[in-house]
Design a protein around this motif. Sequence first.
Motif, PDB file in Angstrom:
ATOM      1  N   MET A  37       0.849  -1.183   0.000  1.00  0.00           N
ATOM      2  CA  MET A  37       0.000   0.000   0.000  1.00  0.00           C
ATOM      3  C   MET A  37       0.892   1.243   0.000  1.00  0.00           C
ATOM      4  O   MET A  37       1.507   1.594   1.008  1.00  0.00           O
ATOM      5  CB  MET A  37      -0.921   0.000   1.212  1.00  0.00           C
ATOM      6  CG  MET A  37      -1.776  -1.246   1.336  1.00  0.00           C
ATOM      7  SD  MET A  37      -2.839  -1.215   2.800  1.00  0.00           S
ATOM      8  CE  MET A  37      -3.972   0.107   2.352  1.00  0.00           C
ATOM      9  N   ILE A  38       0.974   1.907  -1.140  1.00  0.00           N
ATOM     10  CA  ILE A  38       1.816   3.097  -1.269  1.00  0.00           C
ATOM     11  C   ILE A  38       0.948   4.325  -1.044  1.00  0.00           C
ATOM     12  O   ILE A  38       0.052   4.634  -1.835  1.00  0.00           O
ATOM     13  CB  ILE A  38       2.494   3.162  -2.651  1.00  0.00           C
ATOM     14  CG1 ILE A  38       3.289   1.873  -2.921  1.00  0.00           C
ATOM     15  CG2 ILE A  38       3.412   4.374  -2.727  1.00  0.00           C
ATOM     16  CD1 ILE A  38       3.987   1.853  -4.270  1.00  0.00           C
ATOM     17  N   MET A  39       1.205   5.026   0.049  1.00  0.00           N
ATOM     18  CA  MET A  39       0.429   6.197   0.427  1.00  0.00           C
ATOM     19  C   MET A  39       1.210   7.435   0.013  1.00  0.00           C
ATOM     20  O   MET A  39       2.144   7.869   0.681  1.00  0.00           O
ATOM     21  CB  MET A  39       0.176   6.188   1.938  1.00  0.00           C
ATOM     22  CG  MET A  39      -0.235   4.832   2.510  1.00  0.00           C
ATOM     23  SD  MET A  39      -1.757   4.177   1.783  1.00  0.00           S
ATOM     24  CE  MET A  39      -2.945   5.314   2.473  1.00  0.00           C
ATOM     25  N   VAL A  40       0.847   8.001  -1.133  1.00  0.00           N
ATOM     26  CA  VAL A  40       1.618   9.092  -1.726  1.00  0.00           C
ATOM     27  C   VAL A  40       1.046  10.437  -1.309  1.00  0.00           C
ATOM     28  O   VAL A  40      -0.134  10.727  -1.532  1.00  0.00           O
ATOM     29  CB  VAL A  40       1.637   8.987  -3.264  1.00  0.00           C
ATOM     30  CG1 VAL A  40       2.536  10.059  -3.860  1.00  0.00           C
ATOM     31  CG2 VAL A  40       2.110   7.598  -3.701  1.00  0.00           C
ATOM     32  N   GLY A  41       1.881  11.262  -0.686  1.00  0.00           N
ATOM     33  CA  GLY A  41       1.475  12.611  -0.308  1.00  0.00           C
ATOM     34  C   GLY A  41       1.595  13.566  -1.484  1.00  0.00           C
ATOM     35  O   GLY A  41       1.863  13.158  -2.622  1.00  0.00           O
ATOM     36  N   ARG A  42       1.420  14.833  -1.207  1.00  0.00           N
ATOM     37  CA  ARG A  42       1.483  15.848  -2.263  1.00  0.00           C
ATOM     38  C   ARG A  42       2.949  16.123  -2.593  1.00  0.00           C
ATOM     39  O   ARG A  42       3.602  16.972  -1.998  1.00  0.00           O
ATOM     40  CB  ARG A  42       0.771  17.118  -1.815  1.00  0.00           C
ATOM     41  CG  ARG A  42       0.692  18.190  -2.895  1.00  0.00           C
ATOM     42  CD  ARG A  42      -0.133  19.375  -2.433  1.00  0.00           C
ATOM     43  NE  ARG A  42      -1.547  19.049  -2.356  1.00  0.00           N
ATOM     44  CZ  ARG A  42      -2.482  19.917  -1.977  1.00  0.00           C
ATOM     45  NH1 ARG A  42      -2.148  21.148  -1.641  1.00  0.00           N
ATOM     46  NH2 ARG A  42      -3.744  19.553  -1.926  1.00  0.00           N
ATOM     47  N   CYS A  43       3.467  15.419  -3.595  1.00  0.00           N
ATOM     48  CA  CYS A  43       4.886  15.474  -3.929  1.00  0.00           C
ATOM     49  C   CYS A  43       5.201  16.626  -4.899  1.00  0.00           C
ATOM     50  O   CYS A  43       4.388  16.984  -5.753  1.00  0.00           O
ATOM     51  CB  CYS A  43       5.336  14.155  -4.553  1.00  0.00           C
ATOM     52  SG  CYS A  43       5.168  12.729  -3.464  1.00  0.00           S
ATOM     53  N   LYS A  44       6.409  17.143  -4.751  1.00  0.00           N
ATOM     54  CA  LYS A  44       6.904  18.161  -5.674  1.00  0.00           C
ATOM     55  C   LYS A  44       7.792  17.554  -6.746  1.00  0.00           C
ATOM     56  O   LYS A  44       8.191  18.251  -7.676  1.00  0.00           O
ATOM     57  CB  LYS A  44       7.691  19.218  -4.886  1.00  0.00           C
ATOM     58  CG  LYS A  44       6.864  19.954  -3.838  1.00  0.00           C
ATOM     59  CD  LYS A  44       7.730  20.934  -3.070  1.00  0.00           C
ATOM     60  CE  LYS A  44       6.928  21.649  -1.996  1.00  0.00           C
ATOM     61  NZ  LYS A  44       7.771  22.597  -1.201  1.00  0.00           N
ATOM     62  N   ASP A  45       8.093  16.279  -6.617  1.00  0.00           N
ATOM     63  CA  ASP A  45       8.950  15.617  -7.593  1.00  0.00           C
ATOM     64  C   ASP A  45       8.155  14.553  -8.352  1.00  0.00           C
ATOM     65  O   ASP A  45       6.933  14.588  -8.390  1.00  0.00           O
ATOM     66  CB  ASP A  45      10.178  15.010  -6.905  1.00  0.00           C
ATOM     67  CG  ASP A  45       9.805  13.902  -5.915  1.00  0.00           C
ATOM     68  OD1 ASP A  45       8.610  13.563  -5.813  1.00  0.00           O
ATOM     69  OD2 ASP A  45      10.718  13.374  -5.242  1.00  0.00           O
ATOM     70  N   ARG A  46       8.834  13.581  -8.937  1.00  0.00           N
ATOM     71  CA  ARG A  46       8.192  12.567  -9.770  1.00  0.00           C
ATOM     72  C   ARG A  46       7.947  11.263  -8.999  1.00  0.00           C
ATOM     73  O   ARG A  46       7.815  10.197  -9.600  1.00  0.00           O
ATOM     74  CB  ARG A  46       9.081  12.289 -10.987  1.00  0.00           C
ATOM     75  CG  ARG A  46       9.171  13.471 -11.958  1.00  0.00           C
ATOM     76  CD  ARG A  46      10.273  13.255 -13.000  1.00  0.00           C
ATOM     77  NE  ARG A  46      10.159  11.966 -13.655  1.00  0.00           N
ATOM     78  CZ  ARG A  46       9.417  11.728 -14.729  1.00  0.00           C
ATOM     79  NH1 ARG A  46       8.700  12.725 -15.259  1.00  0.00           N
ATOM     80  NH2 ARG A  46       9.392  10.530 -15.275  1.00  0.00           N
ATOM     81  N   SER A  47       7.843  11.357  -7.684  1.00  0.00           N
ATOM     82  CA  SER A  47       7.643  10.148  -6.879  1.00  0.00           C
ATOM     83  C   SER A  47       6.390   9.389  -7.291  1.00  0.00           C
ATOM     84  O   SER A  47       6.406   8.159  -7.422  1.00  0.00           O
ATOM     85  CB  SER A  47       7.543  10.514  -5.388  1.00  0.00           C
ATOM     86  OG  SER A  47       8.757  10.995  -4.896  1.00  0.00           O
ATOM     87  N   LEU A  48       5.279  10.104  -7.471  1.00  0.00           N
ATOM     88  CA  LEU A  48       4.028   9.442  -7.835  1.00  0.00           C
ATOM     89  C   LEU A  48       4.157   8.715  -9.176  1.00  0.00           C
ATOM     90  O   LEU A  48       3.694   7.571  -9.316  1.00  0.00           O
ATOM     91  CB  LEU A  48       2.889  10.452  -7.887  1.00  0.00           C
ATOM     92  CG  LEU A  48       1.518   9.902  -8.336  1.00  0.00           C
ATOM     93  CD1 LEU A  48       1.078   8.767  -7.419  1.00  0.00           C
ATOM     94  CD2 LEU A  48       0.471  11.017  -8.357  1.00  0.00           C
TER      95      LEU A  48
END
Length: 400
Positions: A37-48
Amino acid sequence: MSHPKISVILPVLNNEQFVDRCIDSVLHQTYEDFELMIMVGRCKDRSLKRCIAWQERDERIIIVSRKDSSLSDARNYALPVAKGKYLAYVDADDWYEPEYLATLVAPLEADDSIELSCCGCAIDHEDGRKAAPLLPKASGTVDVTSETYTQFVPNQAVWIKMFQTEWVRRYDMQMYDGFAEDVSLQVMIAAVAQRIYCVQAPLYHKTFENPDSVSVNFLKKSYLDTVLGLAYAVEFIRRHGREAVLSKPRLKSIIFSRIQTALTCSGYLPEVSEAARAFFQKYYPAEASQVRYEKKSLDAPVEIIAGAGQITRNLLHYMENSSRVRYVIDNHAHKGQTIGSKQVFPFAALEQEPKDVPILIGSTLYEYEIAQQLCAMGFENVYYVGDVLDEEAVQKVRML
């Protein structure tokens, strides 16, 4: 997967440089029955985008894109929707050894009375240095109390542990939403855990390579959350009718030491001191005066250091007057032990010292506990790390 055995919870926030290594280590576990379960926050990079690319290759991956960037909130949000019978955690800039899941799930599958299993972790620095691994102090199944849990599992981190999901949900063990969430969780677990399983192997790799990581930022600025998180833990304990454990010597010493560390390492920031005073006045009013809320000025160079761990080694490197330190004392000193050029003696050596000798506590985990021992011996000219170093140097000493 409809009913995976394990739910691995991975919060991601601006981890583009490291997340591939982390996800790859999870997907290449020898134990394959899990959901990630990948819980992605509001990223500024290309993590998502990196996470989506992995999801397209493996159906075990579930991505939840969230506006909230909090680490604890991501973990708490995943808890009620996780499908696994067991819960595991990993941080995006860290990674698992291939047998991590298999090793930690085996005792839980074999014995439902075991509430959590744990292992050790290796510490990897960006310059290639590898610190000594942090390992549990026991091996195999251990029955624990609030007094013994932290003796066997001194590492407070959630990511070296695997939990029975039903046990976590039964206690509604939501993590404190802020920094120092692991400090808070350690106290919560200690108050309610009864049976655990320890693996003395460093199956988890903790890295200090990411300047934006939560762990590094915690060391720099989040001491206030240590105090607030421990208040959160105390309320959890009260809510579950476990108030009696709050007076137990070891658990109380851990709480006091963590807050004293937050005070001294923050340079006694006013907001931290104010929160600490409020904490002790509410929960430990009779002992509130035993905590030091303000920086103590040095009247003379430090002559003795109490504690023979890594912090003392680092202190001797950063202290301007380290040559004035005559020796080190430690409760577990052994014959012939040295720290650099300094001889290590047992606390009994202090019986020959005048009571006004300057002593520095070389620890940022058990400051209060050591201070109490020195006070009981009649020594009052005692200093903390934050008294002899500025805040920047304190951070370096703690992270070396």
